[in-house]
Design an enzyme around this catalytic site. Structure first.
Site, PDB file in Angstrom:
ATOM      1  N   ASP A 101      -6.688  17.911  42.814  1.00  0.00           N
ATOM      2  CA  ASP A 101      -5.331  18.429  43.080  1.00  0.00           C
ATOM      3  C   ASP A 101      -5.183  18.118  44.618  1.00  0.00           C
ATOM      4  O   ASP A 101      -6.050  18.618  45.486  1.00  0.00           O
ATOM      5  CB  ASP A 101      -5.564  19.697  42.978  1.00  0.00           C
ATOM      6  CG  ASP A 101      -4.153  20.660  43.378  1.00  0.00           C
ATOM      7  OD1 ASP A 101      -3.187  20.106  43.886  1.00  0.00           O
ATOM      8  OD2 ASP A 101      -3.641  21.580  42.428  1.00  0.00           O
ATOM      9  N   VAL A 102      -3.996  17.397  45.206  1.00  0.00           N
ATOM     10  CA  VAL A 102      -4.029  17.058  46.611  1.00  0.00           C
ATOM     11  C   VAL A 102      -3.573  18.020  47.470  1.00  0.00           C
ATOM     12  O   VAL A 102      -3.386  17.978  48.698  1.00  0.00           O
ATOM     13  CB  VAL A 102      -2.697  16.058  46.549  1.00  0.00           C
ATOM     14  CG1 VAL A 102      -3.245  14.478  45.804  1.00  0.00           C
ATOM     15  CG2 VAL A 102      -1.382  16.394  45.823  1.00  0.00           C
ATOM     16  N   LYS A 142      11.140  15.666  51.049  1.00  0.00           N
ATOM     17  CA  LYS A 142      11.145  14.135  50.935  1.00  0.00           C
ATOM     18  C   LYS A 142      11.657  13.483  52.160  1.00  0.00           C
ATOM     19  O   LYS A 142      11.223  12.408  52.771  1.00  0.00           O
ATOM     20  CB  LYS A 142      11.981  13.494  49.746  1.00  0.00           C
ATOM     21  CG  LYS A 142      11.285  13.960  48.312  1.00  0.00           C
ATOM     22  CD  LYS A 142       9.820  13.347  48.162  1.00  0.00           C
ATOM     23  CE  LYS A 142       9.574  13.325  46.892  1.00  0.00           C
ATOM     24  NZ  LYS A 142       7.862  12.597  46.898  1.00  0.00           N
ATOM     25  N   TYR A 195      12.780  20.191  47.301  1.00  0.00           N
ATOM     26  CA  TYR A 195      12.622  18.578  46.967  1.00  0.00           C
ATOM     27  C   TYR A 195      12.959  17.638  48.052  1.00  0.00           C
ATOM     28  O   TYR A 195      12.383  16.854  48.720  1.00  0.00           O
ATOM     29  CB  TYR A 195      13.133  18.131  45.490  1.00  0.00           C
ATOM     30  CG  TYR A 195      12.816  16.762  45.436  1.00  0.00           C
ATOM     31  CD1 TYR A 195      11.311  16.461  44.872  1.00  0.00           C
ATOM     32  CD2 TYR A 195      13.691  15.816  45.266  1.00  0.00           C
ATOM     33  CE1 TYR A 195      11.038  15.085  44.125  1.00  0.00           C
ATOM     34  CE2 TYR A 195      13.393  14.253  44.887  1.00  0.00           C
ATOM     35  CZ  TYR A 195      12.002  14.154  44.544  1.00  0.00           C
ATOM     36  OH  TYR A 195      11.409  12.896  44.316  1.00  0.00           O
ATOM     37  N   ILE A 204       5.100   6.633  37.741  1.00  0.00           N
ATOM     38  CA  ILE A 204       5.309   5.576  38.513  1.00  0.00           C
ATOM     39  C   ILE A 204       3.814   5.217  39.318  1.00  0.00           C
ATOM     40  O   ILE A 204       3.516   4.251  39.386  1.00  0.00           O
ATOM     41  CB  ILE A 204       6.219   6.015  39.903  1.00  0.00           C
ATOM     42  CG1 ILE A 204       7.728   6.400  39.292  1.00  0.00           C
ATOM     43  CG2 ILE A 204       6.242   5.191  40.862  1.00  0.00           C
ATOM     44  CD1 ILE A 204       8.886   6.561  40.347  1.00  0.00           C
ATOM     45  N   ASN A 232       1.348   8.988  46.170  1.00  0.00           N
ATOM     46  CA  ASN A 232       2.434   9.052  45.072  1.00  0.00           C
ATOM     47  C   ASN A 232       2.576  10.294  44.517  1.00  0.00           C
ATOM     48  O   ASN A 232       3.617  10.727  43.796  1.00  0.00           O
ATOM     49  CB  ASN A 232       2.201   7.934  44.069  1.00  0.00           C
ATOM     50  CG  ASN A 232       2.724   8.206  42.636  1.00  0.00           C
ATOM     51  OD1 ASN A 232       3.923   8.063  42.759  1.00  0.00           O
ATOM     52  ND2 ASN A 232       2.181   8.821  41.689  1.00  0.00           N
TER      53      ASN A 232
HETATM   54  P1  NAD Z   1       5.724  12.147  37.222  1.00  0.00           P
HETATM   55  O1  NAD Z   1       5.870  13.548  36.856  1.00  0.00           O
HETATM   56  O2  NAD Z   1       5.800  11.093  36.027  1.00  0.00           O
HETATM   57  O3  NAD Z   1       4.051  11.991  37.303  1.00  0.00           O
HETATM   58  C1  NAD Z   1       3.664  12.836  38.461  1.00  0.00           C
HETATM   59  C2  NAD Z   1       2.097  12.782  38.402  1.00  0.00           C
HETATM   60  O4  NAD Z   1       1.410  13.475  39.407  1.00  0.00           O
HETATM   61  C3  NAD Z   1       1.310  13.256  37.074  1.00  0.00           C
HETATM   62  O5  NAD Z   1       0.354  12.395  36.610  1.00  0.00           O
HETATM   63  C4  NAD Z   1       0.835  14.716  37.511  1.00  0.00           C
HETATM   64  O6  NAD Z   1      -0.188  15.190  36.816  1.00  0.00           O
HETATM   65  C5  NAD Z   1       0.566  14.348  39.071  1.00  0.00           C
HETATM   66  N1  NAD Z   1       0.298  15.531  39.929  1.00  0.00           N
HETATM   67  C6  NAD Z   1       1.225  16.457  39.966  1.00  0.00           C
HETATM   68  N2  NAD Z   1       0.843  17.427  40.637  1.00  0.00           N
HETATM   69  C7  NAD Z   1      -0.348  17.145  41.349  1.00  0.00           C
HETATM   70  C8  NAD Z   1      -1.183  17.469  42.345  1.00  0.00           C
HETATM   71  N3  NAD Z   1      -1.033  18.776  42.988  1.00  0.00           N
HETATM   72  N4  NAD Z   1      -2.247  16.497  42.505  1.00  0.00           N
HETATM   73  C9  NAD Z   1      -2.610  15.354  41.974  1.00  0.00           C
HETATM   74  N5  NAD Z   1      -1.713  14.813  41.048  1.00  0.00           N
HETATM   75  C10 NAD Z   1      -0.632  15.600  40.640  1.00  0.00           C
HETATM   76  O7  NAD Z   1       6.399  11.565  38.335  1.00  0.00           O
HETATM   77  P2  NAD Z   1       6.997  10.311  38.991  1.00  0.00           P
HETATM   78  O8  NAD Z   1       8.327  10.124  38.368  1.00  0.00           O
HETATM   79  O9  NAD Z   1       6.060   9.094  38.521  1.00  0.00           O
HETATM   80  O10 NAD Z   1       7.145  10.254  40.216  1.00  0.00           O
HETATM   81  C11 NAD Z   1       6.177   9.670  41.368  1.00  0.00           C
HETATM   82  C12 NAD Z   1       6.546   9.873  42.648  1.00  0.00           C
HETATM   83  O11 NAD Z   1       7.675   9.343  43.096  1.00  0.00           O
HETATM   84  C13 NAD Z   1       6.656  11.427  43.216  1.00  0.00           C
HETATM   85  O12 NAD Z   1       6.491  11.482  44.449  1.00  0.00           O
HETATM   86  C14 NAD Z   1       8.354  11.583  43.024  1.00  0.00           C
HETATM   87  O13 NAD Z   1       8.800  12.566  43.818  1.00  0.00           O
HETATM   88  C15 NAD Z   1       8.713  10.199  43.481  1.00  0.00           C
HETATM   89  N6  NAD Z   1      10.131   9.919  42.938  1.00  0.00           N
HETATM   90  C16 NAD Z   1      10.318   9.846  41.459  1.00  0.00           C
HETATM   91  C17 NAD Z   1      11.812   9.536  41.114  1.00  0.00           C
HETATM   92  C18 NAD Z   1      11.875   9.370  39.487  1.00  0.00           C
HETATM   93  O14 NAD Z   1      12.985   9.267  39.363  1.00  0.00           O
HETATM   94  N7  NAD Z   1      11.113   9.717  38.734  1.00  0.00           N
HETATM   95  C19 NAD Z   1      12.486   9.406  42.072  1.00  0.00           C
HETATM   96  C20 NAD Z   1      12.534   9.250  43.458  1.00  0.00           C
HETATM   97  C21 NAD Z   1      11.007   9.657  43.852  1.00  0.00           C
END
Ligand code: NAD
Length: 258
Positions: free
Chosen positions: A62-63, A158, A154, A24, A89
């Protein structure tokens, strides 16, 4: 400005996005770049960062690390002469298990990335957003407004992101800074396939059955595409979104239980 023009963010916005190398975050980043923004991203996935050529700045960060988050924010602000938009994000799915099966390290890791990471970035970025009267967008989830059995870390992280968002909006509104949360539902992509698989295993059912049960909980009976999240983020930073703050905006096809 006419109504249609006000849907689009102005060109040249200075944007940072955490975890902008995949999923995302990448989709949001590419959309901002396409709209003429300057984009700096961070991630812990070095290989994906190398491939994220849409971004003008790419940092391994790393955040969870307060100082590293500060270095990312200040480096990007210095390179672009300030910040207009911060997209918090980075987030992980965390463990899927009954509460008595979740060990303390897995609990803490989920809170550390999903919640504390957003605090670290907000802490360092807010002086820049005050300066530009900019906007922050925090990625939460529909799990930030609903119960989510077997995914308690989780959901807790959130719900906390929504609390962080609303509190920051109240705190920074008088300075002209807007803070909103986007609550995606089930977004198509590799991550969600893993979540469905884990939850199916936890419940002892097949992947197909888990996916069917998930879709049944969505009024539109389909998953969300990542570009729908990106479009919402862009609108929140466009002139048409200038009075929207402190909101938790669901982009989920109407999910009322998980
Ligand atoms: P994803 O797993 O596809 O990508 C996550 C990214 O975060 C990766 O590039 C990873 O390397 C990076 N990451 C992980 N830990 C990290 C850290 N400590 N510091 C910096 N970067 C880090 O995830 P996504 O699906 O793209 O989700 C993005 C956001 O949207 C998240 O906050 C997630 O909770 C939220 N979200 C996603 C969904 C879904 O269905 N995919 C639904 C609701 C909310």
């Amino acid at each position: 400005m006419n109504c249609v023009d006000s849907l689009r963010p102005r060109s040249g916005l200075r944007v940072i996005i955490t975890a902008g190398a995949n999923g995302i975050g990448r989709c949001i980043g590419e959309a901002f770049a396409e709209a003429g923004a300057r984009v700096h991203i961070c991630d812990i996935d070095g290989k994906a960062l190398d491939g994220a050529s849409y971004a003008e700045g790419r940092s391994l960060c790393d955040v969870r690390d307060h100082d590293a988050a500060g270095a990312f924010v200040s480096g990007a602000a210095e390179a672009m002469g300030g910040l207009d938009v911060v997209v918090n994000n980075a987030g992980i799915a965390g463990p899927t298990a009954a509460i008595d099966q979740i060990d303390s390290d897995a609990w803490k890791q989920t809170i550390d990335i999903n919640l504390n990471g957003q605090y670290h970035i907000a802490h360092h970025a807010m002086p820049h957003l005050r300066e530009s009267q900019g906007a922050m967008i925090n990625l939460a989830s529909v799990a930030g407004r609903l119960a989510f059995a077997y995914r308690t870390p989780y959901a807790a992280s959130k719900w906390a992101v929504v609390g962080l968002t609303k509190s920051l909006a109240a705190e920074l509104g008088p300075d002209g800074v807007r803070v909103n949360a986007i609550l995606p539902g089930i977004v198509r992509g590799a991550r969600i396939e893993g979540v469905i698989r884990d939850r199916a295993d936890a419940l002892g059912i097949s992947y197909q059955e888990m996916e069917r049960r998930n879709l049944e909980k969505i009024s539109l009976r389909r998953m969300v595409d990542p570009d729908e999240i990106a479009a919402t983020a862009l609108f929140l930073c466009a002139p048409g979104g200038r009075s929207i703050t402190g909101q938790a905006i669901s982009v989920c096809g109407n999910v009322e239980s998980l």
